[in-house]
Design an enzyme around this catalytic site. Structure first.
Site, short mmCIF file in Angstrom:
data_model
loop_
_atom_site.label_atom_id
_atom_site.label_comp_id
_atom_site.label_asym_id
_atom_site.label_seq_id
_atom_site.Cartn_x
_atom_site.Cartn_y
_atom_site.Cartn_z
CB VAL A 200 62.53 1.60 47.43
CG1 VAL A 200 61.26 2.03 48.14
CG2 VAL A 200 63.75 1.99 48.24
N GLY A 202 60.62 -3.40 45.97
CA GLY A 202 61.22 -4.26 44.95
C GLY A 202 60.52 -5.60 44.78
CG MET A 245 57.46 3.07 50.29
SD MET A 245 57.52 2.56 48.58
CE MET A 245 55.78 2.43 48.19
CE LYS A 258 60.43 -3.26 36.25
NZ LYS A 258 59.30 -3.97 36.85
CG HIS A 262 53.33 3.18 37.75
ND1 HIS A 262 53.14 2.47 36.58
CD2 HIS A 262 53.49 2.26 38.72
CE1 HIS A 262 53.17 1.18 36.85
NE2 HIS A 262 53.38 1.02 38.13
#
Ligand code: SAH
Ligand code: 2HI
Length: 358
Positions: A200, A202, A245, A258, A262
């Site tokens: 996701v 990505g 998303m 990944k 954040h």
């Protein structure tokens, strides 16, 4: 104040001055590193096959003669900072030559470990100009990021408007993601037994391609904004899907996030995690979410590492209203999203892989 009477007070003052000046001029070290990446100094030494003298280096970089001494001065700081080492030949009169160190080897282009795009992207005016607006930002009672305050639009819109900016950002993310190869080798168990995985946000699929290489039988999907993945083509077990998303995430046995959470505050991160939970729900208790992000260990005594993590926290705050989370903050976020347990595995020095179970 009179410091002359007390030696230790004097020493303290001098140390304090050096401490402060060092932090003021840290930006010079960063910019010298950026120049080394732009000039391709590491490539020149690497291609030469052995340490290079200043004259050889300047000629290989095709520098104007008036810049040779300037290069020498940059190399002096970069060498002091651990990016090059000086070596001297056997002969007394031989010129000093510069060799690469493990850190400058990360600037060799074409290698899977090349981080030049990250250096030039993170230090590009697009990423740092906003820092001249901090005073205005603190004094405004508007809820916006520093980037918005400085540029009048949010970072994603700013990127999406211009394909060069977007590529620069994606290239930096790709460079960082290629480093994941090592972590994957050490943590194969995390992916073993999965039939499908959705990466996701990505990006252009660097991490997914590494997973696909190692596990060709997993059905992998790279899910990102349509303008990022729209023109990308995969193969039978690697496909690209455009979407949002925050609306919904395509179903899979595992969701990979990944360097995604954040970028977002807790409210939006919670939304992403809840949508991830929904995406793996058909697997019951066997699905999982794999987060790769920084996890700040408040008890760590590695001062330099914590400094880097806290610097990243401010980068995420100022660009996106995002944050780097401490272990305690991850614990809360994961439980608030309705997951039952998780495991934090440190990878690649400053990031962690967090396996999260429903
Ligand atoms: N995971 C990748 C990219 C991280 S950068 C890597 O580690 O290399 C964050 C990514 O979030 C960008 O590629 C951006 O396009 C994507 N993104 C931002 N908003 C999104 C949204 N609403 N839906 C899906 N992806 C989004
Ligand atoms: C290129 C690289 C970076 C950037 C902007 C660029 O912003 C980064 O490496 C940083 C930050 O400095 C970053 C890292 C992860 C992430 C967002 C930004 O999700 O053009």
């Amino acid at each position: 104040m009179d410091f002359s009477a007390n030696g230790s007070e004097e020493t303290e003052l001098y140390h304090a001055q050096i401490h402060l000046y060092k932090h003021v001029y840290n930006f010079v070290s960063a910019m010298a590193l950026k120049s080394a990446a732009e000039l391709g100094i590491a490539d020149a030494i690497h291609n030469h096959g052995k340490p290079m003298t200043l004259t050889e280096l300047a000629s290989s970089l095709k520098l104007h003669p008036s810049k040779v001494n300037i290069l020498y001065r940059f190399l002096s700081l970069l060498t002091h900072n651990g990016f090059f080492v000086k070596s001297k030949g056997e002969e007394e009169e031989e010129e000093i030559a510069y060799a690469l160190t493990p850190s400058s080897k990360l600037l060799i282009s074409g290698k899977s470990t090349c981080l030049s795009a990250l250096v030039t992207g993170a230090l590009h005016p697009n990423s740092i100009d906003m820092w001249s607006s901090t005073e205005k930002w603190f004094n405004e009672d508007k809820e916006q990021t520093l980037f918005e305050c400085a540029k009048g639009e949010n970072y994603w819109d700013f990127l999406n408007k211009d394909s060069d900016r977007l590529s620069m950002f994606q290239d930096a993310m790709t460079a960082d993601s290629r480093m994941f190869k090592l972590a994957l080798k050490e943590n194969k168990h995390v992916f073993e037994g999965l039939e499908s995985l959705v990466d996701v946000a990505g990006g252009t699929g660097t991490v997914t391609k590494l997973i696909h290489e190692a596990f060709p039988n997993i059905k992998c999907t790279v899910f990102d904004q349509p303008q990022v993945v729209g023109n990308l083509t995969g193969n039978e077990n690697l496909n690209f899907v455009g979407g949002d998303m925050f609306k919904s995430i395509p179903p899979a046995d595992a969701v990979l996030l990944k360097w995604v959470l954040h970028d977002w505050n807790d409210e939006l991160s919670l939304k992403i995690l809840k949508n991830s939970k929904e995406a793996i729900s058909h697997k019951g208790k066997d699905g999982k979410v794999i987060i790769i992000d920084i996890s700040i260990d408040e008890t760590s005594d590695d001062h330099g590492l914590t400094e880097l993590q806290l610097e990243y926290d401010l980068v995420m705050l100022t660009m996106f209203h995002g944050k780097e989370r401490t272990k305690t903050e991850w614990d809360k976020l994961i439980h608030d999203a309705g997951f039952s347990s998780y495991k934090i595995i440190p990878i690649s020095g400053f990031k962690s892989l967090i396996e999260v179970y429903p």
